[in-house]
Design a protein around this motif. Structure first.
Motif, PDB file in Angstrom:
ATOM      1  N   UNK A   7     -27.558  44.933  19.271  1.00 58.96           N
ATOM      2  CA  UNK A   7     -26.793  45.581  18.203  1.00 58.96           C
ATOM      3  C   UNK A   7     -26.043  44.566  17.339  1.00 58.96           C
ATOM      4  N   UNK A   8     -25.853  43.351  17.804  1.00 60.18           N
ATOM      5  CA  UNK A   8     -25.167  42.329  17.018  1.00 60.18           C
ATOM      6  C   UNK A   8     -26.037  41.815  15.866  1.00 60.18           C
ATOM      7  N   UNK A   9     -27.307  42.151  15.857  1.00 62.14           N
ATOM      8  CA  UNK A   9     -28.191  41.713  14.772  1.00 62.14           C
ATOM      9  C   UNK A   9     -27.747  42.290  13.426  1.00 62.14           C
ATOM     10  N   UNK A  10     -26.953  43.345  13.452  1.00 62.05           N
ATOM     11  CA  UNK A  10     -26.487  43.953  12.197  1.00 62.05           C
ATOM     12  C   UNK A  10     -25.416  43.113  11.504  1.00 62.05           C
ATOM     13  N   UNK A  11     -24.805  42.164  12.200  1.00 60.45           N
ATOM     14  CA  UNK A  11     -23.735  41.337  11.636  1.00 60.45           C
ATOM     15  C   UNK A  11     -24.319  40.174  10.835  1.00 60.45           C
ATOM     16  N   UNK A  12     -23.785  39.963   9.660  1.00 55.04           N
ATOM     17  CA  UNK A  12     -24.219  38.873   8.793  1.00 55.04           C
ATOM     18  C   UNK A  12     -23.477  37.590   9.172  1.00 55.04           C
ATOM     19  N   UNK A  13     -24.200  36.534   9.543  1.00 51.05           N
ATOM     20  CA  UNK A  13     -23.519  35.286   9.916  1.00 51.05           C
ATOM     21  C   UNK A  13     -22.680  34.742   8.765  1.00 51.05           C
ATOM     22  N   UNK A  14     -21.530  34.173   9.105  1.00 54.99           N
ATOM     23  CA  UNK A  14     -20.680  33.514   8.116  1.00 54.99           C
ATOM     24  C   UNK A  14     -21.113  32.060   7.969  1.00 54.99           C
ATOM     25  N   UNK A  15     -20.508  31.378   7.026  1.00 54.75           N
ATOM     26  CA  UNK A  15     -20.785  29.953   6.854  1.00 54.75           C
ATOM     27  C   UNK A  15     -20.271  29.177   8.071  1.00 54.75           C
ATOM     28  N   UNK A  16     -20.924  28.051   8.336  1.00 56.15           N
ATOM     29  CA  UNK A  16     -20.482  27.205   9.452  1.00 56.15           C
ATOM     30  C   UNK A  16     -19.045  26.771   9.232  1.00 56.15           C
ATOM     31  N   UNK A  17     -18.312  26.699  10.323  1.00 53.77           N
ATOM     32  CA  UNK A  17     -16.956  26.170  10.312  1.00 53.77           C
ATOM     33  C   UNK A  17     -16.675  25.600  11.694  1.00 53.77           C
ATOM     34  N   UNK A  18     -15.684  24.763  11.769  1.00 52.53           N
ATOM     35  CA  UNK A  18     -15.356  24.136  13.048  1.00 52.53           C
ATOM     36  C   UNK A  18     -14.904  25.196  14.050  1.00 52.53           C
ATOM     37  N   UNK A  19     -15.416  25.160  15.266  1.00 52.67           N
ATOM     38  CA  UNK A  19     -14.971  26.104  16.290  1.00 52.67           C
ATOM     39  C   UNK A  19     -13.551  25.789  16.748  1.00 52.67           C
ATOM     40  N   UNK A  20     -12.851  26.803  17.258  1.00 50.65           N
ATOM     41  CA  UNK A  20     -11.497  26.610  17.794  1.00 50.65           C
ATOM     42  C   UNK A  20     -11.537  25.921  19.156  1.00 50.65           C
ATOM     43  N   UNK A  21     -12.665  26.033  19.812  1.00 48.24           N
ATOM     44  CA  UNK A  21     -12.864  25.397  21.125  1.00 48.24           C
ATOM     45  C   UNK A  21     -14.243  24.790  21.148  1.00 48.24           C
ATOM     46  N   UNK A  22     -14.427  23.617  21.695  1.00 51.37           N
ATOM     47  CA  UNK A  22     -13.386  22.752  22.253  1.00 51.37           C
ATOM     48  C   UNK A  22     -12.563  22.119  21.143  1.00 51.37           C
ATOM     49  N   UNK A  23     -11.331  21.746  21.491  1.00 55.65           N
ATOM     50  CA  UNK A  23     -10.441  21.142  20.500  1.00 55.65           C
ATOM     51  C   UNK A  23     -11.047  19.814  20.024  1.00 55.65           C
ATOM     52  N   UNK A  24     -10.920  19.554  18.718  1.00 53.17           N
ATOM     53  CA  UNK A  24     -11.474  18.290  18.180  1.00 53.17           C
ATOM     54  C   UNK A  24     -10.786  17.068  18.741  1.00 53.17           C
TER      55      UNK A  24
END
Length: 123
Positions: free
Chosen positions: A106-123
């Motif tokens: 069911x998650x296939x209905x969600x439109x991916x957003x642009x890439x961004x840095x993940x919150x984890x793991x911390x940089x």
């Protein structure tokens, strides 16, 4: 298609308001790293998927089948299939690992957003 990927290279899916998931999906299970903004709510719902998870960062109030707990880093949860549950992120938000079987098709209905840095793991 490679068997390998990095969270930083995945486009996050907007699952709920204030909740993004970076997803690695196989034929029989979905693995997701979910980022919940402070106070974000996954309103009470249920699904056919069994779900297990782990808190990586922050805190989250969970209710599973009528049992409520505040979870912190290192805490796990198990949500049997078709069991009502909800989650509310703590004041600093949280990052969770969620694993679902069978896959969250069911998650296939969600439109991916642009890439961004993940919150984890911390940089």
């Amino acid at each position: 298609m490679s068997a390998f990927n990095s969270l930083a290279e995945m486009k996050p899916l907007p699952i709920w308001g204030g909740i993004l998931a970076r997803v690695c999906q196989g034929r029989e299970m979905t693995f997701a790293v979910a980022e919940l903004d402070a106070g974000a709510v996954a309103a009470r719902h249920q699904h056919v998927n069994e779900q297990v998870g782990l808190v990586l960062q922050g805190t989250c109030d969970f209710e599973v089948g009528g049992e409520r707990r505040q979870l912190k880093v290192g805490d796990t949860y198990l949500i049997p299939a078709n069991t009502p549950h909800e989650a509310i992120a703590g004041p600093q938000g949280c990052v969770l690992i969620d694993v679902f079987a069978p896959i969250r098709d069911d998650w296939a209905r969600h439109e991916p957003q642009e890439k961004r840095a993940p919150k984890w793991p911390a940089p």
